[in-house]
Design a protein around this motif. Structure first.
Motif, PDB file in Angstrom:
ATOM      1  N   PHE A 150       3.986   4.595   7.354  1.00  0.00           N
ATOM      2  CA  PHE A 150       2.796   4.794   7.316  1.00  0.00           C
ATOM      3  C   PHE A 150       1.724   4.536   7.629  1.00  0.00           C
ATOM      4  O   PHE A 150       1.332   4.555   8.466  1.00  0.00           O
ATOM      5  CB  PHE A 150       3.116   3.373   6.783  1.00  0.00           C
ATOM      6  N   ARG A 158      -1.064   5.867   2.681  1.00  0.00           N
ATOM      7  CA  ARG A 158      -0.318   6.895   2.082  1.00  0.00           C
ATOM      8  C   ARG A 158       0.719   6.275   3.410  1.00  0.00           C
ATOM      9  O   ARG A 158       0.633   6.525   4.294  1.00  0.00           O
ATOM     10  CB  ARG A 158      -1.490   7.775   2.453  1.00  0.00           C
ATOM     11  N   TYR A 170       2.249  10.806  -0.061  1.00  0.00           N
ATOM     12  CA  TYR A 170       2.239  10.191  -0.966  1.00  0.00           C
ATOM     13  C   TYR A 170       1.646   8.585  -0.677  1.00  0.00           C
ATOM     14  O   TYR A 170       1.443   8.409  -0.148  1.00  0.00           O
ATOM     15  CB  TYR A 170       3.940   9.200  -1.646  1.00  0.00           C
ATOM     16  N   VAL A 172       0.117   4.767  -1.456  1.00  0.00           N
ATOM     17  CA  VAL A 172       0.578   3.198  -1.846  1.00  0.00           C
ATOM     18  C   VAL A 172      -0.569   2.499  -1.889  1.00  0.00           C
ATOM     19  O   VAL A 172      -0.928   2.476  -1.430  1.00  0.00           O
ATOM     20  CB  VAL A 172       1.754   2.558  -0.741  1.00  0.00           C
ATOM     21  N   GLU A 173      -0.230   2.030  -3.115  1.00  0.00           N
ATOM     22  CA  GLU A 173      -1.215   0.758  -3.366  1.00  0.00           C
ATOM     23  C   GLU A 173      -1.081   0.039  -2.579  1.00  0.00           C
ATOM     24  O   GLU A 173       0.119  -1.038  -2.313  1.00  0.00           O
ATOM     25  CB  GLU A 173      -0.765   0.625  -4.944  1.00  0.00           C
ATOM     26  N   SER A 177       2.506  -2.706  -1.036  1.00  0.00           N
ATOM     27  CA  SER A 177       2.902  -1.708   0.033  1.00  0.00           C
ATOM     28  C   SER A 177       3.770  -2.891   1.001  1.00  0.00           C
ATOM     29  O   SER A 177       5.014  -2.496   2.387  1.00  0.00           O
ATOM     30  CB  SER A 177       1.388  -1.883   0.971  1.00  0.00           C
ATOM     31  N   ILE A 188      10.536   4.497   1.125  1.00  0.00           N
ATOM     32  CA  ILE A 188       9.171   3.964   0.150  1.00  0.00           C
ATOM     33  C   ILE A 188       9.952   4.364  -1.424  1.00  0.00           C
ATOM     34  O   ILE A 188      10.999   5.758  -1.256  1.00  0.00           O
ATOM     35  CB  ILE A 188       7.711   4.818  -0.345  1.00  0.00           C
ATOM     36  N   LYS A 191       7.343   6.553  -8.030  1.00  0.00           N
ATOM     37  CA  LYS A 191       6.785   6.415  -9.115  1.00  0.00           C
ATOM     38  C   LYS A 191       6.687   7.036  -9.680  1.00  0.00           C
ATOM     39  O   LYS A 191       6.144   8.566  -9.376  1.00  0.00           O
ATOM     40  CB  LYS A 191       5.385   5.107  -8.612  1.00  0.00           C
ATOM     41  N   ALA A 201       4.159   6.256  -5.355  1.00  0.00           N
ATOM     42  CA  ALA A 201       4.959   4.840  -4.336  1.00  0.00           C
ATOM     43  C   ALA A 201       4.716   3.966  -4.351  1.00  0.00           C
ATOM     44  O   ALA A 201       4.253   3.309  -3.815  1.00  0.00           O
ATOM     45  CB  ALA A 201       5.406   5.545  -3.379  1.00  0.00           C
ATOM     46  N   GLU A 202       5.985   3.173  -3.909  1.00  0.00           N
ATOM     47  CA  GLU A 202       5.868   1.436  -3.659  1.00  0.00           C
ATOM     48  C   GLU A 202       7.058   1.641  -2.239  1.00  0.00           C
ATOM     49  O   GLU A 202       8.194   1.942  -2.359  1.00  0.00           O
ATOM     50  CB  GLU A 202       6.867   1.157  -4.957  1.00  0.00           C
ATOM     51  N   VAL A 203       6.723   1.188  -1.210  1.00  0.00           N
ATOM     52  CA  VAL A 203       7.357   0.534  -0.301  1.00  0.00           C
ATOM     53  C   VAL A 203       8.233  -0.658  -0.875  1.00  0.00           C
ATOM     54  O   VAL A 203       7.927  -1.556  -1.364  1.00  0.00           O
ATOM     55  CB  VAL A 203       6.394  -0.321   0.523  1.00  0.00           C
TER      56      VAL A 203
END
Length: 760
Positions: A150, A158, A170, A172-173, A177, A188, A191, A201-203
């Motif tokens: 990360f 990212r 990827y 990540v918002e 995160s 992750i 999405k 993506a989502e952590v």
């Protein structure tokens, strides 16, 4: 009336598997005009009958002759341990069985399993069988989670994947995160993203940090989905487990000893030997191999057993173990700890003076280990340098063990198992997990002694179960396939050696080959090629023998703490020999084929994870040595470039063919070499080279080298490989200037009288 016939169509498809669409078939058979209708009807009829299969929208293939480039789905493992599959058409699988014998992809150590799909080169060998060489593996299951590094920013962050296979980054918002910070290793969840937009993506989990020296193992664990935490109910069952009540023989009077690596935490085997006093066996020996009685604690149908089966085996990393059983069992109740009473499942073996086993019996008993010794301790004692712990055992325990081993070694010498004693790397870490160095593991007679007695105990298990007609899981290793022997036979003459065509495949024949190469410049190369020619060992409910050990019957019995296969064999013996109520169940007996396949898969998963972790530790160790020069050998040759293994550390790195020189390099597959198109000079498999470390990437575990050694001279006795006719070779041809063609009206598909104006 049309002259086109079904026979003509089938013969054309068999002769021209690469010309399979409707237009090519029509052109090849000279079909014109109204005859095209008849051709369409014939193709439809042959497809309905199952004689041909549709491989694309307008493409067909004879089910007896797959296209030269096909997508293959692997369905089973054959008697050689190789994956076997069939071609995938629009209506499912079709055609003959195709055996996967090699991979042409750039990804070394890529693993394949039943159910995998791959783009393959397909060809027919002289033996009439079809073989596949993998070009590219497809992931059948959509990737839903990724392990990566990360990097935070004001929008969130990212993630750069730790796998070299994944070329994406990827996004990540911030809200998704989980407050991950720069340097965190995260898992992750992918999405749904727009086709040409950024991958979102989502952590879901922070699994570690990259600045943790032990991150190599953490990444390997999660990348290969090796379970590392036990469910609560499994831990509770292990804590409260008690041994099954059954009749046991008292073996506490035997001074059994465990001999293991110095840092071993679990001890599942102990040994003892004494001369046989029987009048009819003068010069013979009695050897006891006592194994932890894990079956007494882990019963079928429990959560503990289900979890052990899911894991299949323990996985060992330089800094940790992902055990098959919780520590309450693996390191405590089932571990044969020094001076503590333990339940054991033992085998008593009798050998004659020639080293042949003449009798054996299995015993469920109790024992007390007289001592916990390391391999080094035991070897030093026998070599005349005993320490305080080993000295009292030298005359009564250690010398008899070595004498019995020497006796059994006579039969081993006659048996001639494959003598492929390859060095094993050991990564030495400090307490924090920093790499102190990388060493080749020492191999003593103590290692070979334990190994030989374990092999003999495993043979006893297989023999007893076969004698009682009991189902069991064998450990099998089939003889090399004809295709692999053919490739070896083509290669050996290039280094002045040979494999006579039609010669019987035996382990003794391979040993002669290895002996011929010993102390020559080709020693490492021949060892590598012999290893590559072998089938992979696996588990099976059917017996195909063990080629490498040159044994007709073989089963794993000696490590039930760390291998589920051994636990199954223990249960089978208990039932077959009437040694208790906790034998193998009817349900398990009926599922041995599926169990064997599952255990083969988990074993290969663990091997890949262990190799991955070791490689990452090596990259971490090398990361501050960029620019340094190293001696090594070419360990792999592909169209894309060379893999080099360093002599001191065993680290592997890659040199792209395009970076070797200004020469255009051709791939000589038969002779495992890259050959200069102009000079015909060669970089060959096994060749010693000097390289410079150009790049080390701990995130992905990759090393990039620069070649400093000149290639070898051209070899006139070998044919020069041809350039690839289609597609890219190892890099684009040199000499083209400008990089693009001048735009013309014709090239743009416009009428000649229309000018191309400048864009304003």
């Amino acid at each position: 009336m049309s002259n086109i016939t079904e026979k003509a169509v089938l013969e054309f498809l068999e002769r021209n598997p690469d010309k399979s669409n409707k237009r090519e078939i029509a052109r090849g058979l000279g079909v014109q005009g109204s005859d095209r209708v008849a051709l369409r009807q014939i193709l439809k009829k042959l497809e309905t009958e199952g004689t041909i299969a549709r491989t694309g929208k307008r493409q067909f293939a004879s089910v007896d002759a797959p296209p030269p480039t096909s997508v293959v789905k692997f369905e089973k493992i054959d008697e050689h341990g190789d994956l076997v599959g069939r071609c995938i058409g629009t209506d499912g699988l079709y055609g003959p069985d195709i055996t996967c014998v090699a991979t042409a992809s750039r990804k070394r150590n890529e693993t394949f399993a039943i159910g995998d799909r791959a783009l393959c080169k397909v060809g027919k060998a002289n033996d009439g069988l079809w073989y596949a060489k993998v070009i590219k593996k497809f992931d059948d299951t959509p990737q839903t989670t990724v392990i990566g590094l990360f990097e935070a920013n004001r929008h969130g962050g990212r993630v750069k994947p730790t796998s070299r296979k994944d070329k994406h980054e990827y996004l990540v918002e911030k809200a998704l995160s989980k407050d991950a910070e720069t340097g965190d290793i995260v898992r992750i969840k992918l999405k749904k993203s727009k086709p040409h937009g950024p991958q979102m993506a989502e952590v879901v989990e922070i699994v570690g940090t990259m600045d943790n020296p032990k991150s190599a193992s953490i990444v390997a664990l999660h990348t290969h989905d090796v379970p590392d935490e036990f469910p609560t109910e499994v831990l509770a069952e292990a804590e409260n487990a008690t041994a099954q009540d059954t009749k046991r023989e008292d073996l506490t009077h035997l001074p059994l000893v465990t001999i293991d690596p110095a840092d071993a935490r679990d001890h599942d085997d102990a040994v003892y030997a004494k001369p046989d006093d029987a009048e009819n066996n003068k010069g013979g020996w009695i050897v006891y191999v006592a194994i932890a009685d894990v079956a007494a604690y882990v019963q079928h149908g429990t959560a503990l057993d289900d979890e052990a089966f899911r894991r299949g085996n323990s996985t060992y990393f330089p800094d940790r173990v992902a055990p098959m059983l919780p520590e309450a069992l693996s390191a405590e109740q089932c571990s044969l700890k020094e001076n503590e009473i333990r339940e054991t499942f033992a085998v008593e073996m009798r050998f004659n003076a020639a080293g042949d086993k003449i009798d054996h019996r299995f015993i469920r008993g109790t024992m007390r280990s007289a001592a916990k010794l390391s391999y080094e301790q035991a070897q030093n004692a026998v070599d005349g340098k005993p320490d305080e712990k080993s000295a009292p055992l030298l005359e009564t325990v250690l010398k008899p063990l070595w004498a019995a081993y020497a006796c059994v070694g006579k039969a081993r010498e006659k048996r001639q198992p494959l003598d492929l004693d390859l060095p094993e790397r050991r990564v030495a870490l400090d307490k924090e997990g920093n790499v102190l160095g990388v060493y080749t593991k020492d191999r003593f007679d103590a290692h070979k002694l334990i190994e030989e007695f374990m092999i003999q105990a495993n043979v006893c298990a297989a023999e007893s179960l076969e004698k009682t007609h009991s189902p069991l899981i064998y450990r099998i290793h089939e003889e090399p396939s004809d295709e692999k022997i053919l490739a070896l036979g083509i290669f050996l003459p290039t280094i002045g050696m040979k494999w006579t065509r039609g010669e019987k495949k035996t382990s003794a024949r391979f040993n002669r080959l290895l002996e011929q190469s010993r102390s020559t410049e080709h020693e490492h190369l021949v060892s590598e090629m012999v290893l590559r020619s072998q089938s992979q060992a696996r588990y099976s409910h059917e017996n195909y023998g063990h080629f490498g050990l040159n044994l007709a019957k073989y089963a794993h019995f000696t490590s039930p703490i760390r291998r589920y296969s051994d636990l199954i064999v223990h249960r089978a013996l208990i039932r077959a020999l009437g040694l208790g109520p906790d034998g193998i169940s009817d349900v398990e007996s009926k599922r041995l084929e599926q169990i064997a396949e599952h255990l083969t898969t988990t074993e290969r998963r663990s091997m890949a994870a262990e190799r991955d972790a070791t490689d990452r530790y090596l990259v971490a160790f090398m990361s501050d040595k960029v620019g340094a020069e190293f001696q090594g050998r070419i360990a792999g040759v592909t169209k894309a470039g060379l893999f080099v293994k360093l002599n001191d550390s065993g680290a592997d790195g890659f040199i792209p063919a395009a970076r070797l020189s200004e020469e255009y390099w051709l791939y000589d597959e038969n002779n495992a070499a890259l050959v200069g198109d102009r000079t015909e000079m060669r970089y060959e498999m096994g060749m010693p080279v000097l390289v410079k470390l150009a790049e080390a990437t701990p995130v992905t575990g990759g090393l990039l080298f620069e070649m400093l050694s000149d290639p070898r001279p051209a070899r006139e006795e070998l044919l020069k490989p041809k350039r690839a006719r289609h597609g890219r070779d190892n890099h684009p041809p040199r000499g083209r200037k400008g990089g693009s063609k001048k735009r013309t009206a014709a090239s743009q598909g416009r009428p000649k009288n229309i000018r191309l104006g400048k864009r304003k």
